[in-house]
Write a protein that holds these residues in place. Structure first.
Motif, PDB file in Angstrom:
ATOM      1  N   MET A 158      -2.336   3.891   0.476  1.00  0.00           N
ATOM      2  CA  MET A 158      -1.142   4.539  -0.049  1.00  0.00           C
ATOM      3  C   MET A 158      -0.147   4.844   1.063  1.00  0.00           C
TER       4      MET A 158
ATOM      5  N   LYS B 122       0.982   1.295   3.193  1.00  0.00           N
ATOM      6  CA  LYS B 122       1.849   0.430   2.392  1.00  0.00           C
ATOM      7  C   LYS B 122       3.057   1.192   1.854  1.00  0.00           C
ATOM      8  N   GLY B 123       2.803   2.428   1.429  1.00  0.00           N
ATOM      9  CA  GLY B 123       3.899   3.226   0.879  1.00  0.00           C
ATOM     10  C   GLY B 123       4.954   3.567   1.911  1.00  0.00           C
TER      11      GLY B 123
ATOM     12  N   CYS C 286       7.160   0.449   2.622  1.00  0.00           N
ATOM     13  CA  CYS C 286       8.117   0.188   1.544  1.00  0.00           C
ATOM     14  C   CYS C 286       9.234   1.228   1.477  1.00  0.00           C
ATOM     15  N   ALA C 287       8.893   2.497   1.761  1.00  0.00           N
ATOM     16  CA  ALA C 287       9.878   3.568   1.569  1.00  0.00           C
ATOM     17  C   ALA C 287      10.648   3.933   2.831  1.00  0.00           C
TER      18      ALA C 287
ATOM     19  N   VAL D 158       6.918   8.360   0.470  1.00  0.00           N
ATOM     20  CA  VAL D 158       6.215   7.080   0.433  1.00  0.00           C
ATOM     21  C   VAL D 158       6.215   6.600  -1.010  1.00  0.00           C
ATOM     22  N   LYS D 159       6.226   5.295  -1.195  1.00  0.00           N
ATOM     23  CA  LYS D 159       6.179   4.742  -2.536  1.00  0.00           C
ATOM     24  C   LYS D 159       4.742   4.726  -3.042  1.00  0.00           C
ATOM     25  N   PRO D 160       4.560   4.906  -4.354  1.00  0.00           N
ATOM     26  CA  PRO D 160       3.196   4.911  -4.901  1.00  0.00           C
ATOM     27  C   PRO D 160       2.503   3.577  -4.710  1.00  0.00           C
ATOM     28  N   LEU D 161       1.203   3.634  -4.629  1.00  0.00           N
ATOM     29  CA  LEU D 161       0.378   2.425  -4.594  1.00  0.00           C
ATOM     30  C   LEU D 161      -0.046   2.054  -6.008  1.00  0.00           C
TER      31      LEU D 161
ATOM     32  N   LYS E  65       3.240  10.352  -7.066  1.00  0.00           N
ATOM     33  CA  LYS E  65       2.738   9.562  -5.942  1.00  0.00           C
ATOM     34  C   LYS E  65       1.496   8.733  -6.296  1.00  0.00           C
ATOM     35  N   ARG E  66       0.811   9.107  -7.393  1.00  0.00           N
ATOM     36  CA  ARG E  66      -0.450   8.420  -7.700  1.00  0.00           C
ATOM     37  C   ARG E  66      -0.719   8.530  -9.202  1.00  0.00           C
TER      38      ARG E  66
END
Length: 386
Positions: free
Chosen positions: A79, A82-83, A86-87, A225-228, A238-239
């Protein structure tokens, strides 16, 4: 056959669940309302989750909004890494070759998918990230590049301890984000996240006498952060997914007990490790300690990693020999079980001629005893004499 004895020295893979945790989880199973529902049943379940979030955050010096519940450390790491890419527009990631595969495989995936460069910090001779090299790497990036550093606080195979406050200060100096994999240290060391300059940490309940399948991510306030996982607005968006109430309650109970009893239990386990080291040195002087695991100051008090003076092909035989006599240990990370390759951690820190020795990891808990250590070393002596 020796199975009248059941000795568990694989606590870095997973710990036994405290009885109090089991009881709290069983009680929580009676609260069946969906936490996202607005009726009384849902609100009651939601209250249990938010109480757990508040209690965990308070102990860590964080706010409730900074704690996101996950299915464990691996999901939390994915999370965040990667998040953040992306963010936050991350263009560079710095990590080390001795990280858990949850970090190494994720950064490889990010590199392949997004074309982001991954750099590796050099290691000291004993296997701890070289912070002078970390600073050198950071100083070479352009001012407009956004960098994420991901380094673990306690290595899960050799127990080396990273000075996270110093790393955090280096990252702040160069405006880099800092993720610290604290899966092996949460519940075993104290934290004050209001003071430590770290942006993200990750944890898993089954490393501190809690249930499997639950953990959390800490994401510093103000960082997005972007969600996974998508499909709902749970966990502050977020999740997605209905929260596992009984697991979260179990994690809360394990977490609070870990910190309520930390001083006493740390002293007890540290004494076990010291006893184990001294006993090995006396009874099996040909055995070598890997990384800093033979030190009480430079490695965690829960892990010792040793090399036996036999070829690596006999490592599985050693595990079986111990197992038949009721002793559970491992060759390293449980996530690598079944792999035909030797530990990537030990390959990164040992001379090539030592790669092919048999390596074993012993990891201790509050449920172990000195008598168990005595018996285990006698069995090891018997194996080496065969």
């Amino acid at each position: 056959m020796g199975l009248e004895r059941k000795i568990y020295f694989d606590n870095a893979a997973t710990t036994p669940i405290r009885k109090e945790v089991q009881e709290a989880m069983c009680e929580a199973l009676s609260f069946y309302g969906n936490p996202s529902s607005t009726h009384l049943f849902g609100r009651t379940s939601k209250a249990l989750i938010e109480k757990a979030r508040k209690n965990i955050a308070k102990e860590l010096g964080a706010t409730s909004a900074e704690i996101i519940f996950t299915s464990g450390g691996t999901e939390a790491i994915n999370m965040i890494l990667k998040g953040a890419v992306c963010a936050l527009g991350i263009t560079q990631i710095i990590t080390s070759p001795t990280e858990h595969h949850a970090v190494l495989h994720t950064t490889q995936s990010i590199e392949d998918e997004y074309g982001i460069r991954v750099s590796f910090v050099k290691l000291t001779p004993k296997g701890t990230p070289d912070l002078n090299h970390l600073e050198k790497l950071l100083s070479e990036f352009l001012s407009d590049e956004k960098v994420l550093v991901s380094l673990m606080q306690v290595n899960n195979e050799i127990g080396n301890i990273l000075p996270i406050e110093r790393v955090g200060n280096i990252c702040r100096k160069y405006n880099a984000y800092f993720h610290c994999d604290t899966v092996q240290s949460i519940g075993h060391f104290t934290f004050d996240l209001s003071r430590i300059p770290v942006d993200f940490i990750t944890a898993s309940a089954h490393k501190f006498y809690g249930p499997k399948g639950v953990g959390f991510a800490y994401i510093r306030k103000g960082i997005n952060v972007k969600p996974l996982i998508f499909g709902g607005e749970q966990e502050r968006g977020k999740r997605a997914g209905t929260e596992c109430i009984h697991n979260i309650v179990g994690m809360e109970k394990a977490f609070l007990l870990a910190y309520q009893n930390l001083d006493k239990e740390l002293t007890y386990i540290r004494d076990l490790k010291y006893y184990f080291i001294q006993k090995i040195k006396k009874e099996l002087p040909q055995v070598r300690f890997n990384g800093q695991s033979g030190s009480l100051n430079e490695s965690t008090y829960t892990i010792v990693n040793i090399s036996l003076p036999v070829p690596e092909k006999k490592a599985d035989i050693a595990l079986l020999f111990l197992d038949i006599r009721g002793i559970a240990v491992s060759r390293g990370s449980a996530c690598q079980s079944g792999s035909v390759q030797s530990s990537h951690v030990l390959r990164a820190i040992l001379p090539e001629e030592q790669w092919y020795e048999a390596h074993l990891r012993f990891s201790f808990s509050i449920f172990n005893t000195k008598e168990e250590i005595d018996y285990s070393i006698e069995v090891l002596k018997e194996f080496l004499q065969d």
